[in-house]
Write an enzyme that holds these catalytic residues in place. Structure first.
Site, PDB file in Angstrom:
ATOM      1  N   GLY A  45     -15.013  40.217  37.190  1.00  0.00           N
ATOM      2  CA  GLY A  45     -14.435  40.179  36.156  1.00  0.00           C
ATOM      3  C   GLY A  45     -15.079  39.073  35.064  1.00  0.00           C
ATOM      4  O   GLY A  45     -14.083  39.299  34.193  1.00  0.00           O
ATOM      5  N   ASN A  60     -24.822  48.676  29.226  1.00  0.00           N
ATOM      6  CA  ASN A  60     -24.655  47.767  31.017  1.00  0.00           C
ATOM      7  C   ASN A  60     -25.176  46.528  30.603  1.00  0.00           C
ATOM      8  O   ASN A  60     -25.941  46.157  29.614  1.00  0.00           O
ATOM      9  CB  ASN A  60     -25.684  48.474  31.639  1.00  0.00           C
ATOM     10  N   HIS A  62     -27.669  43.770  32.360  1.00  0.00           N
ATOM     11  CA  HIS A  62     -28.023  43.294  33.934  1.00  0.00           C
ATOM     12  C   HIS A  62     -28.119  41.651  33.999  1.00  0.00           C
ATOM     13  O   HIS A  62     -29.281  41.278  33.051  1.00  0.00           O
ATOM     14  CB  HIS A  62     -29.597  44.262  33.815  1.00  0.00           C
ATOM     15  N   ASP A 113     -31.518  50.492  34.784  1.00  0.00           N
ATOM     16  CA  ASP A 113     -31.486  49.524  33.793  1.00  0.00           C
ATOM     17  C   ASP A 113     -33.230  49.868  32.919  1.00  0.00           C
ATOM     18  O   ASP A 113     -33.732  49.119  32.777  1.00  0.00           O
ATOM     19  CB  ASP A 113     -32.163  48.100  34.858  1.00  0.00           C
ATOM     20  N   GLN A 132     -25.411  31.003  30.439  1.00  0.00           N
ATOM     21  CA  GLN A 132     -26.126  31.055  29.423  1.00  0.00           C
ATOM     22  C   GLN A 132     -26.383  32.301  28.431  1.00  0.00           C
ATOM     23  O   GLN A 132     -26.452  31.480  27.554  1.00  0.00           O
ATOM     24  CB  GLN A 132     -26.417  29.544  29.302  1.00  0.00           C
TER      25      GLN A 132
END
Ligand code: GRF
Length: 257
Positions: A12, A108, A110, A151, A179
């Site tokens: 999380g 989402n 990814h 995706d 980052q």
């Protein structure tokens, strides 16, 4: 106020980035209505609990069939009345009915620059293992809307991260999180919460980052010390440290570390 439901399976850290960004005002007009995990041991649930966010576990293991789980899962999500569903490391296949119901309202994160290193089988450390195996020099992360594919939905934001010599999958995974993921996921939510993301023909047709309100300006300065300036009649983002300029077309990969 955008009502957000976050779906999680693990540690999380992306959920934490969202919580912190809401608390600090990097994400505006947003309330985290609830967190749902398929894994009762997910540390993400504790993070939600600590912040007083309603949280629950709904696991396929607790139901006789996937169909019954899907129905109960969708009921739990719907009960929270989300305007936006955020998949933050959620490892369960989303029911087709839910994808259709929440089209362009479910995002989402990814950990690669889609379309590289994505699709079936590319999750967790595997993504970073494959990137190192291939010897790419630049990796990154992508926030996209969820569609029926894996995706394949409209890309909202991407941010590049450099591979360094001696990287292990674990080290690279952490750098991509720090980052890229923890920045672009909150940024995407803020853009959506402020009506700045428009989808047309399966692509993002407009991310209004040049709004006169200065909301984006404040995001850039809070996040990176980047300040907007008027150059030749156009707002351009200028990196305060390096002096590099970036056009204001919403491509967050332009933000350098
Ligand atoms: C992240 O790398 C995210 O990109 C991927 O799953 C991981 C979740 O990590 N989808 P965390 O639970 O947010 O720490």
């Amino acid at each position: 106020m955008l009502n957000v439901v976050v779906l999680v399976s693990g540690g999380g850290t992306n959920l934490q980035a969202i919580i912190d960004a809401v608390d600090s005002g990097v994400i505006t007009n947003t309330k985290i209505a609830g967190v749902i995990s398929n894994n009762k041991n997910a540390y993400a649930l504790e993070r939600a609990e600590k912040h007083g966010i309603p949280n629950q576990c709904i696991s396929p293991k607790d139901y006789e069939s996937r169909e019954i789980f899907n129905q109960e899962f969708m009921k739990a999500v719907d009960a929270l009345q989300p305007d936006l569903i955020v998949l933050a490391g959620f490892l369960v296949v989303i029911p087709a009915e839910m994808i259709a119901k929440y089209r362009n309202r479910m995002i989402n994160i990814h950990p690669s620059l889609i379309p590289a290193f994505c699709g079936t089988g590319f999750y967790g450390l595997k993504v970073h293992e494959k990137a190192l195996e291939r010897g790419v020099k630049v990796v990154g992360a992508t926030v996209h809307f969820v569609d029926e594919g894996t995706d394949t939905g409209p890309i909202i934001l991407q941010k590049a991260v450099e591979v360094e010599q001696g990287d292990t999958p674990e080290v690279l995974q952490r750098r991509v999180m720090e980052q890229a993921e923890w920045k672009i996921l909150p940024h995407a939510i803020d853009l959506i919460a402020n009506g700045k993301v428009t989808v047309k023909d399966g692509k993002i047709s407009a991310i209004d980052v040049t709004s006169a309100s200065g909301e984006t300006a404040s995001y850039f300065s809070k996040a990176k010390g980047i300040i907007p300036k008027m150059i030749s009649g156009q707002t351009t983002n200028v990196d305060a440290a390096s002096g590099a300029t970036y056009s204001s077309n919403g491509i967050i990969t332009a933000v350098r570390n």
